[in-house]
Design a protein around this motif. Sequence first.
Motif, mmCIF file in Angstrom:
data_model
loop_
_atom_site.group_PDB
_atom_site.id
_atom_site.type_symbol
_atom_site.label_atom_id
_atom_site.label_comp_id
_atom_site.label_asym_id
_atom_site.label_seq_id
_atom_site.Cartn_x
_atom_site.Cartn_y
_atom_site.Cartn_z
ATOM 1 N N ASP A 239 0.856 -1.189 0.000
ATOM 2 C CA ASP A 239 0.000 0.000 0.000
ATOM 3 C C ASP A 239 0.892 1.239 0.000
ATOM 4 O O ASP A 239 1.682 1.440 0.927
ATOM 5 N N THR A 240 0.779 2.067 -1.040
ATOM 6 C CA THR A 240 1.572 3.282 -1.144
ATOM 7 C C THR A 240 0.659 4.477 -1.404
ATOM 8 O O THR A 240 -0.220 4.411 -2.272
ATOM 9 N N ARG A 241 0.883 5.565 -0.637
ATOM 10 C CA ARG A 241 0.069 6.770 -0.770
ATOM 11 C C ARG A 241 1.010 7.978 -0.821
ATOM 12 O O ARG A 241 1.920 8.087 0.001
ATOM 13 N N LEU A 256 -1.778 3.569 -4.509
ATOM 14 C CA LEU A 256 -1.642 2.313 -5.249
ATOM 15 C C LEU A 256 -1.682 1.185 -4.235
ATOM 16 O O LEU A 256 -0.897 1.162 -3.289
ATOM 17 N N PHE A 257 -2.614 0.247 -4.422
ATOM 18 C CA PHE A 257 -2.847 -0.820 -3.454
ATOM 19 C C PHE A 257 -2.791 -2.172 -4.143
ATOM 20 O O PHE A 257 -3.310 -2.353 -5.253
ATOM 21 N N GLY A 258 -2.147 -3.138 -3.474
ATOM 22 C CA GLY A 258 -2.123 -4.496 -3.992
ATOM 23 C C GLY A 258 -2.229 -5.510 -2.865
ATOM 24 O O GLY A 258 -1.638 -5.318 -1.788
ATOM 25 N N ILE A 293 -5.534 -5.516 -7.509
ATOM 26 C CA ILE A 293 -4.741 -4.318 -7.743
ATOM 27 C C ILE A 293 -5.720 -3.158 -7.873
ATOM 28 O O ILE A 293 -6.728 -3.266 -8.574
ATOM 29 N N ALA A 294 -5.439 -2.060 -7.180
ATOM 30 C CA ALA A 294 -6.328 -0.905 -7.230
ATOM 31 C C ALA A 294 -5.511 0.370 -7.113
ATOM 32 O O ALA A 294 -4.441 0.388 -6.493
ATOM 33 N N SER A 295 -6.025 1.427 -7.692
ATOM 34 C CA SER A 295 -5.392 2.737 -7.542
ATOM 35 C C SER A 295 -6.466 3.808 -7.587
ATOM 36 O O SER A 295 -7.544 3.605 -8.152
ATOM 37 N N GLN A 296 -6.163 4.941 -6.966
ATOM 38 C CA GLN A 296 -7.084 6.064 -6.994
ATOM 39 C C GLN A 296 -6.309 7.370 -6.871
ATOM 40 O O GLN A 296 -5.191 7.402 -6.344
ATOM 41 N N VAL A 297 -6.919 8.436 -7.380
ATOM 42 C CA VAL A 297 -6.343 9.764 -7.284
ATOM 43 C C VAL A 297 -7.441 10.717 -6.843
ATOM 44 O O VAL A 297 -8.613 10.535 -7.207
ATOM 45 N N GLU A 298 -7.072 11.693 -6.026
ATOM 46 C CA GLU A 298 -8.062 12.631 -5.497
ATOM 47 C C GLU A 298 -7.464 14.033 -5.467
ATOM 48 O O GLU A 298 -6.316 14.219 -5.022
#
Length: 376
Positions: A239-241, A256-258, A293-298
Amino acid sequence: MRARGWLVIFMLIWPVEMKAQNFVKRYIHGILNDTSDISRPQFLMYPTLAYAPETSWEVGFSTLYVYYAERDTTNRLSEINGFTFYTLENQYGIWFDHALYTPGNKWFFLGRIRYQSFPLLYFGIGPDAPKEYVARVDANQLWFKERALRQIRRNLFFGLEVDYQRLSRVEFVPAEPSDPLVLPLGSEGSANLGLGVGLVYDDRHNVLNVRKGSFSEIALFNYNPFSSTAFNFNNLLVDTRIYRPLSTNTVIAYQLFGQFMWGEVPFNQLSLMGGESLMRGYYTGRFRDKNQIASQVELRFLPINLGFTKRIGAAVFGGTSQVFDKWENLNMDKWVLSGGAGLRFLLFPKKDIYTRLDWAFTKEGSGIYFFIGEAF
Protein backbone atom coordinates in the motif's frame (compact mmCIF):
# COMPACT_ATOMS: atom_id res chain seq x y z
CA MET A 1 -51.84 14.21 45.11
CA ARG A 2 -51.22 12.74 41.65
CA ALA A 3 -51.19 16.26 40.14
CA ARG A 4 -48.64 17.38 42.72
CA GLY A 5 -46.57 14.30 42.00
CA TRP A 6 -46.44 15.12 38.30
CA LEU A 7 -45.61 18.73 39.18
CA VAL A 8 -42.68 17.64 41.35
CA ILE A 9 -41.42 15.35 38.61
CA PHE A 10 -41.74 18.17 36.08
CA MET A 11 -39.92 20.58 38.40
CA LEU A 12 -37.11 18.05 38.84
CA ILE A 13 -36.83 17.21 35.16
CA TRP A 14 -37.14 20.75 33.80
CA PRO A 15 -33.82 22.06 35.14
CA VAL A 16 -32.12 18.84 34.01
CA GLU A 17 -33.49 19.35 30.51
CA MET A 18 -32.40 22.98 30.55
CA LYS A 19 -28.90 21.94 31.65
CA ALA A 20 -28.82 19.28 28.92
CA GLN A 21 -29.86 21.83 26.29
CA ASN A 22 -27.23 24.27 27.53
CA PHE A 23 -24.60 21.52 27.46
CA VAL A 24 -25.53 20.62 23.86
CA LYS A 25 -25.38 24.26 22.82
CA ARG A 26 -21.99 24.72 24.45
CA TYR A 27 -20.75 21.48 22.91
CA ILE A 28 -21.81 22.45 19.37
CA HIS A 29 -20.49 25.97 19.86
CA GLY A 30 -17.15 24.56 21.01
CA ILE A 31 -16.88 22.47 17.86
CA LEU A 32 -17.91 25.19 15.43
CA ASN A 33 -15.79 27.83 17.18
CA ASP A 34 -12.59 26.00 18.02
CA THR A 35 -10.57 28.41 20.17
CA SER A 36 -8.78 25.80 22.27
CA ASP A 37 -5.03 25.37 22.46
CA ILE A 38 -3.83 23.38 19.44
CA SER A 39 -2.01 20.95 21.75
CA ARG A 40 -5.16 20.15 23.72
CA PRO A 41 -6.81 16.74 23.08
CA GLN A 42 -10.27 16.93 21.52
CA PHE A 43 -13.23 14.59 21.72
CA LEU A 44 -16.24 14.47 19.41
CA MET A 45 -19.40 12.37 19.63
CA TYR A 46 -22.43 12.39 17.33
CA PRO A 47 -25.39 10.18 16.34
CA THR A 48 -25.73 8.59 12.90
CA LEU A 49 -28.70 7.40 10.87
CA ALA A 50 -28.62 5.21 7.75
CA TYR A 51 -30.84 2.97 5.65
CA ALA A 52 -30.17 -0.08 3.47
CA PRO A 53 -32.59 -2.71 2.14
CA GLU A 54 -30.81 -5.58 3.91
CA THR A 55 -30.72 -3.80 7.29
CA SER A 56 -33.70 -1.41 7.28
CA TRP A 57 -33.05 1.68 9.42
CA GLU A 58 -29.75 1.81 11.28
CA VAL A 59 -29.17 4.00 14.32
CA GLY A 60 -25.57 4.55 15.37
CA PHE A 61 -23.25 6.54 17.56
CA SER A 62 -19.74 7.67 16.59
CA THR A 63 -16.86 9.10 18.60
CA LEU A 64 -13.49 10.59 17.70
CA TYR A 65 -10.59 11.37 20.03
CA VAL A 66 -7.47 13.12 18.71
CA TYR A 67 -4.35 14.15 20.60
CA TYR A 68 -0.63 14.81 20.45
CA ALA A 69 1.52 12.63 22.71
CA GLU A 70 2.52 14.65 25.78
CA ARG A 71 0.69 17.59 24.15
CA ASP A 72 3.77 18.15 22.03
CA THR A 73 2.73 19.25 18.53
CA THR A 74 6.04 18.09 17.07
CA ASN A 75 4.67 14.57 17.60
CA ARG A 76 2.26 13.26 15.01
CA LEU A 77 -1.46 13.53 15.57
CA SER A 78 -2.93 10.34 17.06
CA GLU A 79 -6.56 9.39 16.61
CA ILE A 80 -9.05 6.86 18.01
CA ASN A 81 -12.36 6.26 16.24
CA GLY A 82 -15.35 4.45 17.75
CA PHE A 83 -18.65 3.44 16.16
CA THR A 84 -21.58 1.36 17.37
CA PHE A 85 -24.87 0.68 15.62
CA TYR A 86 -28.17 -1.19 15.82
CA THR A 87 -30.68 -1.87 13.04
CA LEU A 88 -34.39 -2.61 13.00
CA GLU A 89 -33.50 -6.12 11.79
CA ASN A 90 -31.80 -6.79 15.17
CA GLN A 91 -28.30 -6.41 13.73
CA TYR A 92 -25.61 -4.69 15.73
CA GLY A 93 -21.91 -3.97 15.89
CA ILE A 94 -19.10 -2.08 17.56
CA TRP A 95 -15.90 -0.81 15.93
CA PHE A 96 -12.69 0.75 17.24
CA ASP A 97 -9.93 1.98 14.90
CA HIS A 98 -6.76 3.74 15.94
CA ALA A 99 -3.48 5.27 14.75
CA LEU A 100 -1.27 6.07 17.75
CA TYR A 101 2.19 7.63 17.96
CA THR A 102 4.35 7.64 21.11
CA PRO A 103 6.56 10.62 22.12
CA GLY A 104 9.22 11.29 19.53
CA ASN A 105 7.21 9.07 17.12
CA LYS A 106 9.38 6.16 18.26
CA TRP A 107 6.49 3.69 18.19
CA PHE A 108 3.53 3.52 15.82
CA PHE A 109 0.43 1.44 16.62
CA LEU A 110 -2.10 1.03 13.82
CA GLY A 111 -5.07 -1.28 14.15
CA ARG A 112 -8.74 -2.02 14.51
CA ILE A 113 -11.15 -4.13 16.54
CA ARG A 114 -14.58 -4.89 15.09
CA TYR A 115 -17.40 -7.15 16.19
CA GLN A 116 -20.73 -7.27 14.44
CA SER A 117 -23.78 -9.38 13.72
CA PHE A 118 -24.47 -8.09 10.26
CA PRO A 119 -25.34 -9.49 6.82
CA LEU A 120 -22.77 -9.79 4.04
CA LEU A 121 -23.87 -9.68 0.43
CA TYR A 122 -22.16 -12.41 -1.58
CA PHE A 123 -21.87 -11.87 -5.35
CA GLY A 124 -19.58 -14.78 -6.06
CA ILE A 125 -15.83 -14.92 -6.69
CA GLY A 126 -13.86 -13.38 -9.54
CA PRO A 127 -14.09 -10.37 -11.87
CA ASP A 128 -17.15 -11.82 -13.64
CA ALA A 129 -19.34 -12.01 -10.51
CA PRO A 130 -22.94 -11.04 -11.41
CA LYS A 131 -24.29 -7.57 -10.71
CA GLU A 132 -27.04 -8.86 -8.41
CA TYR A 133 -25.91 -10.64 -5.25
CA VAL A 134 -26.48 -14.40 -5.25
CA ALA A 135 -26.84 -14.79 -1.46
CA ARG A 136 -27.10 -12.89 1.77
CA VAL A 137 -24.72 -14.24 4.40
CA ASP A 138 -25.95 -13.89 7.98
CA ALA A 139 -23.06 -14.30 10.41
CA ASN A 140 -21.24 -13.00 13.46
CA GLN A 141 -17.88 -11.43 12.63
CA LEU A 142 -14.90 -10.67 14.84
CA TRP A 143 -11.87 -8.87 13.44
CA PHE A 144 -8.75 -7.88 15.35
CA LYS A 145 -5.78 -6.41 13.54
CA GLU A 146 -2.81 -4.67 15.14
CA ARG A 147 0.53 -3.38 13.96
CA ALA A 148 3.23 -2.61 16.55
CA LEU A 149 6.01 -0.84 14.69
CA ARG A 150 9.29 0.62 15.99
CA GLN A 151 11.06 3.49 14.24
CA ILE A 152 14.40 2.14 13.01
CA ARG A 153 15.35 5.18 10.97
CA ARG A 154 13.73 8.56 10.48
CA ASN A 155 10.14 7.90 9.29
CA LEU A 156 10.90 4.19 8.73
CA PHE A 157 9.14 1.67 10.99
CA PHE A 158 9.48 -2.10 11.32
CA GLY A 159 7.62 -4.54 13.53
CA LEU A 160 5.16 -7.35 14.05
CA GLU A 161 1.59 -7.55 12.81
CA VAL A 162 -1.33 -9.71 13.96
CA ASP A 163 -4.57 -10.35 12.08
CA TYR A 164 -7.31 -12.51 13.60
CA GLN A 165 -10.67 -12.99 11.88
CA ARG A 166 -13.52 -15.23 12.93
CA LEU A 167 -16.79 -15.86 11.10
CA SER A 168 -19.36 -17.87 13.07
CA ARG A 169 -23.05 -18.83 12.96
CA VAL A 170 -22.90 -18.61 9.18
CA GLU A 171 -26.04 -19.02 7.08
CA PHE A 172 -26.22 -18.49 3.32
CA VAL A 173 -29.65 -17.23 2.24
CA PRO A 174 -29.94 -17.50 -1.58
CA ALA A 175 -31.33 -14.46 -3.34
CA GLU A 176 -33.34 -16.85 -5.52
CA PRO A 177 -34.28 -19.95 -3.45
CA SER A 178 -35.03 -21.94 -6.60
CA ASP A 179 -31.51 -21.48 -8.01
CA PRO A 180 -28.75 -23.89 -6.87
CA LEU A 181 -26.01 -22.16 -4.91
CA VAL A 182 -22.41 -23.37 -4.93
CA LEU A 183 -21.07 -22.63 -1.47
CA PRO A 184 -17.53 -21.18 -1.33
CA LEU A 185 -14.61 -22.26 0.83
CA GLY A 186 -15.26 -21.26 4.42
CA SER A 187 -19.05 -21.23 4.07
CA GLU A 188 -19.42 -23.06 7.40
CA GLY A 189 -17.36 -20.43 9.21
CA SER A 190 -13.73 -20.17 10.16
CA ALA A 191 -11.28 -18.67 12.65
CA ASN A 192 -7.93 -17.65 11.23
CA LEU A 193 -4.88 -16.21 12.95
CA GLY A 194 -2.32 -14.44 10.81
CA LEU A 195 1.16 -13.56 12.07
CA GLY A 196 3.42 -11.35 10.05
CA VAL A 197 6.00 -8.64 9.73
CA GLY A 198 5.59 -5.18 8.31
CA LEU A 199 7.82 -2.41 7.03
CA VAL A 200 6.29 1.08 6.91
CA TYR A 201 7.57 4.42 5.70
CA ASP A 202 5.42 7.24 7.08
CA ASP A 203 6.20 10.96 7.19
CA ARG A 204 2.60 12.17 7.52
CA HIS A 205 1.99 14.59 10.38
CA ASN A 206 -1.82 14.51 10.36
CA VAL A 207 -3.21 11.13 9.26
CA LEU A 208 -6.76 12.53 9.01
CA ASN A 209 -5.82 15.21 6.49
CA VAL A 210 -2.42 14.90 4.84
CA ARG A 211 -1.28 17.98 2.94
CA LYS A 212 2.25 16.80 2.17
CA GLY A 213 4.05 13.50 2.66
CA SER A 214 3.81 9.81 1.89
CA PHE A 215 2.92 6.47 3.42
CA SER A 216 4.09 3.08 2.20
CA GLU A 217 3.56 -0.33 3.76
CA ILE A 218 4.61 -3.82 2.81
CA ALA A 219 3.39 -6.66 5.03
CA LEU A 220 3.57 -10.45 4.78
CA PHE A 221 1.22 -12.71 6.79
CA ASN A 222 1.13 -16.46 7.32
CA TYR A 223 -2.25 -17.72 8.55
CA ASN A 224 -2.67 -20.59 11.00
CA PRO A 225 1.03 -21.58 11.02
CA PHE A 226 0.52 -23.80 14.08
CA SER A 227 -2.51 -25.70 12.79
CA SER A 228 -2.72 -28.25 10.00
CA THR A 229 -6.51 -28.60 10.20
CA ALA A 230 -7.39 -24.93 9.68
CA PHE A 231 -7.09 -22.92 6.47
CA ASN A 232 -3.43 -22.37 5.62
CA PHE A 233 -2.66 -19.41 3.38
CA ASN A 234 -0.40 -16.41 2.95
CA ASN A 235 -1.12 -12.76 2.28
CA LEU A 236 1.19 -10.11 0.83
CA LEU A 237 -0.07 -6.54 1.15
CA VAL A 238 1.43 -3.48 -0.54
CA ASP A 239 0.00 0.00 0.00
CA THR A 240 1.57 3.28 -1.14
CA ARG A 241 0.07 6.77 -0.77
CA ILE A 242 1.58 10.05 -1.96
CA TYR A 243 0.37 13.56 -1.12
CA ARG A 244 1.62 16.71 -2.83
CA PRO A 245 0.46 20.33 -2.44
CA LEU A 246 -0.33 22.13 -5.69
CA SER A 247 -1.02 25.42 -3.90
CA THR A 248 -1.70 26.62 -0.37
CA ASN A 249 -5.19 25.08 -0.30
CA THR A 250 -4.97 22.43 -3.04
CA VAL A 251 -3.61 18.91 -2.55
CA ILE A 252 -3.37 15.99 -4.95
CA ALA A 253 -3.37 12.52 -3.34
CA TYR A 254 -2.59 9.19 -5.00
CA GLN A 255 -2.84 5.60 -3.76
CA LEU A 256 -1.64 2.31 -5.25
CA PHE A 257 -2.85 -0.82 -3.45
CA GLY A 258 -2.12 -4.50 -3.99
CA GLN A 259 -3.13 -7.63 -2.11
CA PHE A 260 -1.89 -11.06 -3.18
CA MET A 261 -2.79 -14.42 -1.60
CA TRP A 262 -1.90 -18.06 -2.09
CA GLY A 263 -3.13 -21.21 -0.38
CA GLU A 264 -6.62 -22.12 0.86
CA VAL A 265 -8.34 -18.78 1.46
CA PRO A 266 -11.88 -18.69 2.95
CA PHE A 267 -14.33 -16.50 1.03
CA ASN A 268 -14.57 -13.83 3.74
CA GLN A 269 -10.81 -13.19 3.73
CA LEU A 270 -10.32 -12.93 0.01
CA SER A 271 -9.28 -9.50 -1.22
CA LEU A 272 -12.49 -7.46 -1.23
CA MET A 273 -13.02 -4.61 -3.66
CA GLY A 274 -15.15 -1.60 -2.72
CA GLY A 275 -16.01 0.33 0.42
CA GLU A 276 -15.82 3.80 1.91
CA SER A 277 -12.10 4.35 1.23
CA LEU A 278 -10.95 2.63 -1.98
CA MET A 279 -13.24 2.18 -5.00
CA ARG A 280 -16.03 4.20 -3.42
CA GLY A 281 -19.39 3.52 -5.05
CA TYR A 282 -18.96 -0.25 -4.97
CA TYR A 283 -20.26 -2.38 -2.10
CA THR A 284 -17.44 -3.88 -0.01
CA GLY A 285 -16.95 -7.33 -1.54
CA ARG A 286 -18.81 -6.57 -4.76
CA PHE A 287 -15.81 -8.28 -6.37
CA ARG A 288 -13.54 -10.64 -4.45
CA ASP A 289 -10.69 -13.00 -5.31
CA LYS A 290 -7.22 -14.01 -4.17
CA ASN A 291 -5.56 -10.98 -5.74
CA GLN A 292 -6.43 -7.36 -6.24
CA ILE A 293 -4.74 -4.32 -7.74
CA ALA A 294 -6.33 -0.91 -7.23
CA SER A 295 -5.39 2.74 -7.54
CA GLN A 296 -7.08 6.06 -6.99
CA VAL A 297 -6.34 9.76 -7.28
CA GLU A 298 -8.06 12.63 -5.50
CA LEU A 299 -7.84 16.41 -5.89
CA ARG A 300 -8.69 18.27 -2.68
CA PHE A 301 -9.54 21.95 -2.24
CA LEU A 302 -9.14 22.63 1.50
CA PRO A 303 -10.71 25.06 1.95
CA ILE A 304 -12.43 27.05 -0.79
CA ASN A 305 -12.49 30.78 -0.07
CA LEU A 306 -16.16 31.63 -0.41
CA GLY A 307 -15.85 35.02 1.22
CA PHE A 308 -18.37 34.43 3.98
CA THR A 309 -16.59 31.34 5.31
CA LYS A 310 -13.26 29.52 5.04
CA ARG A 311 -14.52 26.21 6.41
CA ILE A 312 -15.98 24.68 3.24
CA GLY A 313 -13.87 22.45 1.00
CA ALA A 314 -14.39 20.07 -1.90
CA ALA A 315 -12.80 17.11 -3.64
CA VAL A 316 -13.02 15.14 -6.89
CA PHE A 317 -11.73 11.58 -7.17
CA GLY A 318 -11.47 8.58 -9.45
CA GLY A 319 -10.20 5.02 -9.19
CA THR A 320 -9.79 1.70 -10.95
CA SER A 321 -9.39 -1.88 -9.72
CA GLN A 322 -9.39 -5.52 -10.74
CA VAL A 323 -9.55 -8.81 -8.85
CA PHE A 324 -8.11 -12.04 -10.26
CA ASP A 325 -7.13 -15.54 -9.17
CA LYS A 326 -3.86 -15.94 -11.09
CA TRP A 327 -1.48 -13.49 -12.72
CA GLU A 328 -2.07 -15.03 -16.14
CA ASN A 329 -5.77 -14.13 -15.73
CA LEU A 330 -5.10 -10.41 -15.20
CA ASN A 331 -7.12 -8.99 -18.10
CA MET A 332 -7.18 -5.45 -19.46
CA ASP A 333 -10.92 -5.82 -20.12
CA LYS A 334 -11.74 -6.56 -16.47
CA TRP A 335 -10.76 -3.23 -14.91
CA VAL A 336 -13.67 -1.44 -13.26
CA LEU A 337 -13.91 2.30 -12.67
CA SER A 338 -15.35 4.57 -10.01
CA GLY A 339 -15.37 8.31 -9.50
CA GLY A 340 -17.16 11.13 -7.82
CA ALA A 341 -16.99 14.35 -5.86
CA GLY A 342 -17.61 15.55 -2.35
CA LEU A 343 -17.92 18.42 0.06
CA ARG A 344 -15.74 19.08 3.10
CA PHE A 345 -16.39 20.99 6.33
CA LEU A 346 -13.53 22.14 8.56
CA LEU A 347 -14.44 20.61 11.90
CA PHE A 348 -11.34 21.36 14.00
CA PRO A 349 -9.57 24.41 12.49
CA LYS A 350 -6.57 24.24 14.83
CA LYS A 351 -5.87 20.59 13.94
CA ASP A 352 -6.93 20.91 10.27
CA ILE A 353 -9.50 18.09 10.44
CA TYR A 354 -12.43 17.98 8.02
CA THR A 355 -15.60 15.94 7.72
CA ARG A 356 -16.27 14.56 4.25
CA LEU A 357 -19.48 13.91 2.34
CA ASP A 358 -18.70 11.98 -0.84
CA TRP A 359 -20.97 10.95 -3.69
CA ALA A 360 -19.39 8.19 -5.78
CA PHE A 361 -20.54 6.76 -9.11
CA THR A 362 -19.95 3.46 -10.91
CA LYS A 363 -21.55 1.81 -13.91
CA GLU A 364 -23.70 -0.17 -11.47
CA GLY A 365 -24.96 2.71 -9.33
CA SER A 366 -23.80 5.20 -6.74
CA GLY A 367 -22.98 5.52 -3.05
CA ILE A 368 -22.93 8.30 -0.46
CA TYR A 369 -20.35 8.37 2.34
CA PHE A 370 -20.12 10.59 5.42
CA PHE A 371 -17.01 10.30 7.59
CA ILE A 372 -14.53 12.35 9.61
CA GLY A 373 -11.15 12.53 7.90
CA GLU A 374 -10.18 11.91 4.31
CA ALA A 375 -10.69 8.55 2.59
CA PHE A 376 -6.93 7.88 2.47
